[in-house]
Motif scaffolding. Structure first.
Motif, PDB file in Angstrom:
ATOM      1  N   LEU A 152       0.830  -1.205   0.000  1.00  0.00           N
ATOM      2  CA  LEU A 152       0.000   0.000   0.000  1.00  0.00           C
ATOM      3  C   LEU A 152       0.864   1.254   0.000  1.00  0.00           C
ATOM      4  O   LEU A 152       0.569   2.225  -0.703  1.00  0.00           O
ATOM      5  CB  LEU A 152      -0.915  -0.009   1.224  1.00  0.00           C
ATOM      6  CG  LEU A 152      -1.913   1.157   1.336  1.00  0.00           C
ATOM      7  CD1 LEU A 152      -2.861   1.159   0.149  1.00  0.00           C
ATOM      8  CD2 LEU A 152      -2.694   1.053   2.641  1.00  0.00           C
ATOM      9  N   ALA A 153       1.948   1.230   0.766  1.00  0.00           N
ATOM     10  CA  ALA A 153       2.853   2.381   0.816  1.00  0.00           C
ATOM     11  C   ALA A 153       3.514   2.610  -0.540  1.00  0.00           C
ATOM     12  O   ALA A 153       3.655   3.749  -0.992  1.00  0.00           O
ATOM     13  CB  ALA A 153       3.910   2.177   1.895  1.00  0.00           C
ATOM     14  N   ARG A 154       3.916   1.523  -1.201  1.00  0.00           N
ATOM     15  CA  ARG A 154       4.529   1.659  -2.526  1.00  0.00           C
ATOM     16  C   ARG A 154       3.532   2.215  -3.531  1.00  0.00           C
ATOM     17  O   ARG A 154       3.874   3.060  -4.366  1.00  0.00           O
ATOM     18  CB  ARG A 154       5.067   0.306  -2.999  1.00  0.00           C
ATOM     19  CG  ARG A 154       6.298  -0.179  -2.245  1.00  0.00           C
ATOM     20  CD  ARG A 154       6.953  -1.343  -2.970  1.00  0.00           C
ATOM     21  NE  ARG A 154       6.063  -2.488  -3.083  1.00  0.00           N
ATOM     22  CZ  ARG A 154       5.973  -3.466  -2.184  1.00  0.00           C
ATOM     23  NH1 ARG A 154       6.727  -3.424  -1.086  1.00  0.00           N
ATOM     24  NH2 ARG A 154       5.153  -4.485  -2.353  1.00  0.00           N
ATOM     25  N   HIS A 155       2.299   1.742  -3.442  1.00  0.00           N
ATOM     26  CA  HIS A 155       1.255   2.240  -4.348  1.00  0.00           C
ATOM     27  C   HIS A 155       1.012   3.728  -4.121  1.00  0.00           C
ATOM     28  O   HIS A 155       0.889   4.504  -5.079  1.00  0.00           O
ATOM     29  CB  HIS A 155      -0.032   1.455  -4.126  1.00  0.00           C
ATOM     30  CG  HIS A 155      -1.199   1.983  -4.898  1.00  0.00           C
ATOM     31  ND1 HIS A 155      -1.335   1.808  -6.260  1.00  0.00           N
ATOM     32  CD2 HIS A 155      -2.284   2.711  -4.501  1.00  0.00           C
ATOM     33  CE1 HIS A 155      -2.446   2.395  -6.666  1.00  0.00           C
ATOM     34  NE2 HIS A 155      -3.037   2.946  -5.626  1.00  0.00           N
ATOM     35  N   HIS A 156       0.968   4.139  -2.858  1.00  0.00           N
ATOM     36  CA  HIS A 156       0.748   5.553  -2.544  1.00  0.00           C
ATOM     37  C   HIS A 156       1.900   6.407  -3.063  1.00  0.00           C
ATOM     38  O   HIS A 156       1.681   7.486  -3.637  1.00  0.00           O
ATOM     39  CB  HIS A 156       0.604   5.725  -1.034  1.00  0.00           C
ATOM     40  CG  HIS A 156       0.474   7.149  -0.599  1.00  0.00           C
ATOM     41  ND1 HIS A 156      -0.658   7.898  -0.823  1.00  0.00           N
ATOM     42  CD2 HIS A 156       1.356   7.980   0.029  1.00  0.00           C
ATOM     43  CE1 HIS A 156      -0.480   9.118  -0.353  1.00  0.00           C
ATOM     44  NE2 HIS A 156       0.726   9.193   0.171  1.00  0.00           N
ATOM     45  N   ALA A 157       3.127   5.938  -2.873  1.00  0.00           N
ATOM     46  CA  ALA A 157       4.292   6.697  -3.335  1.00  0.00           C
ATOM     47  C   ALA A 157       4.294   6.831  -4.853  1.00  0.00           C
ATOM     48  O   ALA A 157       4.597   7.901  -5.395  1.00  0.00           O
ATOM     49  CB  ALA A 157       5.575   6.020  -2.857  1.00  0.00           C
TER      50      ALA A 157
END
Length: 212
Positions: free
Chosen positions: A50-55
């Protein structure tokens, strides 16, 4: 099914024959428990994804904003003295999109020019300029109810009045260094003030802002 996501099934007690309610978690509930409690490694992997997607989404959005600004188009409401003219443009991929360009507003553009004259030529403070504007609000309509030193400073320090587009002048709520600004080429829209007058109007702006 109960309100808590449990399946309720009734059976008879083998000793008394009395109906007894049995609860059994739904399949999605068991998966949730396995994901967030019994298998913390899986939960951690999900959070990382999720963090990678947000970034990645943030990076793409920023790149799109930079492209729009450097092409000379307006993002958000137009500054005082301008209005936004919607035009349709075609990108290199052949997609048609609506974009906004700044064009002078005949009434408020004259007020902006007067503000720069009072500031650059007469050396008035932001507060003094605001007082002059408030003396005749019919001639100098305010962005809100009345002119303030902050409203005047916002105009005087806005590079868009020189005919350039600019974005990212602040970072985390604070002014960003000029070298980090995203700007367009000059004259992407009609300027209301030339570069020399704009630079003269900046004299003492930071000192006044600290004292405000």
């Amino acid at each position: 099914m109960g309100a808590s996501g449990m399946t309720i099934r009734f059976s008879c007690c083998e000793h008394t024959g009395t109906p007894v309610a049995e609860t059994r978690p739904q399949r999605w509930s068991r998966l949730w428990v396995n994901l967030w409690i019994k298998r913390p490694g899986v939960a951690e992997e999900g959070r990382d994804a999720l963090a990678r997607h947000h970034a990645e989404t943030t990076r793409r959005a920023r790149e799109a904003m930079i492209e729009i600004v450097r092409a000379g188009y307006q993002i958000g409401p137009p500054p005082y003295g301008y209005r936004a003219l919607r035009i349709r443009v075609t990108d290199p991929g052949g997609c048609s999109k609506l974009r906004a360009v700044l064009v002078p507003d005949w009434q408020t553009a004259a007020v902006v020019k007067q503000i720069f004259v009072w500031r650059a030529d007469d050396g008035l403070t932001f507060a003094a300029v605001a007082a002059r504007l408030n003396a005749d609000l019919r001639q100098h309509p305010a962005p809100s109810e009345r002119w303030t030193a902050k409203a005047v400073r916002r105009i005087v320090t806005n590079v868009k009045y020189t005919g350039r587009q600019v974005w990212a002048r602040t970072a985390a709520g604070r002014p960003a260094p000029v070298e980090q600004w995203v700007t367009s080429a000059p004259m992407v829209h009609e300027p209301l003030v030339d570069e020399r007058v704009f630079r003269r109007a900046q004299h003492g702006a930071r000192e006044e802002q600290r004292c405000a």
